[in-house]
Design a protein around this motif. Structure first.
Motif, short mmCIF file in Angstrom:
data_model
loop_
_atom_site.label_atom_id
_atom_site.label_comp_id
_atom_site.label_asym_id
_atom_site.label_seq_id
_atom_site.Cartn_x
_atom_site.Cartn_y
_atom_site.Cartn_z
N LEU A 47 108.55 4.88 26.54
CA LEU A 47 108.73 4.96 27.99
C LEU A 47 108.90 6.41 28.41
O LEU A 47 110.00 6.84 28.80
CB LEU A 47 109.95 4.13 28.41
N PRO A 48 107.84 7.21 28.34
CA PRO A 48 107.95 8.62 28.68
C PRO A 48 108.51 8.80 30.10
O PRO A 48 108.12 8.10 31.02
CB PRO A 48 106.51 9.13 28.61
N GLY A 49 109.45 9.70 30.21
CA GLY A 49 110.02 10.02 31.52
C GLY A 49 111.38 9.39 31.76
O GLY A 49 112.11 9.81 32.65
N VAL A 50 111.75 8.38 30.97
CA VAL A 50 113.06 7.76 31.16
C VAL A 50 114.11 8.63 30.46
O VAL A 50 113.90 9.12 29.36
CB VAL A 50 113.11 6.31 30.62
N SER A 51 115.22 8.85 31.14
CA SER A 51 116.30 9.60 30.52
C SER A 51 117.10 8.68 29.61
O SER A 51 117.08 7.45 29.77
CB SER A 51 117.23 10.19 31.59
N THR A 112 91.50 8.15 39.74
CA THR A 112 92.16 9.37 40.20
C THR A 112 92.49 10.34 39.09
O THR A 112 92.89 11.47 39.36
CB THR A 112 93.46 9.02 40.95
N GLY A 113 92.36 9.89 37.85
CA GLY A 113 92.76 10.75 36.73
C GLY A 113 94.26 10.99 36.73
O GLY A 113 94.73 12.02 36.25
N ALA A 114 95.01 10.03 37.25
CA ALA A 114 96.44 10.21 37.43
C ALA A 114 97.28 9.73 36.25
O ALA A 114 98.46 9.49 36.39
CB ALA A 114 96.89 9.45 38.69
N ALA A 115 96.67 9.61 35.08
CA ALA A 115 97.44 9.15 33.91
C ALA A 115 98.52 10.16 33.58
O ALA A 115 98.27 11.37 33.52
CB ALA A 115 96.52 8.95 32.73
N ARG A 116 99.72 9.66 33.38
CA ARG A 116 100.84 10.52 32.98
C ARG A 116 100.86 10.72 31.48
O ARG A 116 101.32 11.71 30.98
CB ARG A 116 102.15 9.91 33.43
N VAL A 117 100.39 9.71 30.78
CA VAL A 117 100.40 9.73 29.32
C VAL A 117 99.06 9.18 28.86
O VAL A 117 98.55 8.23 29.43
CB VAL A 117 101.54 8.83 28.76
N HIS A 118 98.50 9.77 27.83
CA HIS A 118 97.24 9.28 27.30
C HIS A 118 97.54 8.41 26.10
O HIS A 118 98.17 8.84 25.13
CB HIS A 118 96.33 10.44 26.90
#
Length: 121
Positions: A47-51, A112-118
């Motif tokens: 879960l990238p981005g979760v603290s 949109t190419g808006a992927a946060r993580v590949h």
């Protein structure tokens, strides 16, 4: 963040959103449904981005609601595993009708190419 409620509710959606509301809970459910038993670090990496603080809080709330089971192994170093309970599995099944929303979101990412993580294909 708002206070956790426990009723009274005016409809079933209200009661369900009290359990799965917020950004991270639905993603935690998705991670556990797709990967089964997960250790805390595995959940955090998934879960990238979760603290760390937010993940702990969300897992505690899901545990209090009977959605997630937390098992502590008395080892050195300590090991903690999370899994969906029967109620959590039923909740995920109830969320299946939202799959078209996920498909729409994946299409939006592609457009949109808006992927946060590949992720690997």
């Amino acid at each position: 963040m708002g206070e956790k409620r426990s009723g009274p509710y005016f409809c079933g959606i209200d009661a369900a959103m009290d359990v799965v509301g917020g950004k991270w809970k639905a993603l935690i459910l998705w991670e556990l449904e797709n990967h089964g038993v997960r250790r805390f670090g595995e959940l955090r990496r998934g879960l990238p981005g979760v603290s760390e603080k937010m993940l702990i809080q969300q897992l505690r709330e899901l545990e209090e609601d009977g959605i997630v089971d937390r098992e502590v192994f008395r080892e050195v170093p300590p090991r903690v595993e999370y899994r969906l309970t029967a109620l959590g599995t039923a909740l995920n099944a109830a969320l299946e009708p939202l799959e078209p929303l996920g498909a729409w979101g994946r299409d939006r990412i592609d457009r949109t190419g808006a992927a946060r993580v590949h992720f690997p294909a």
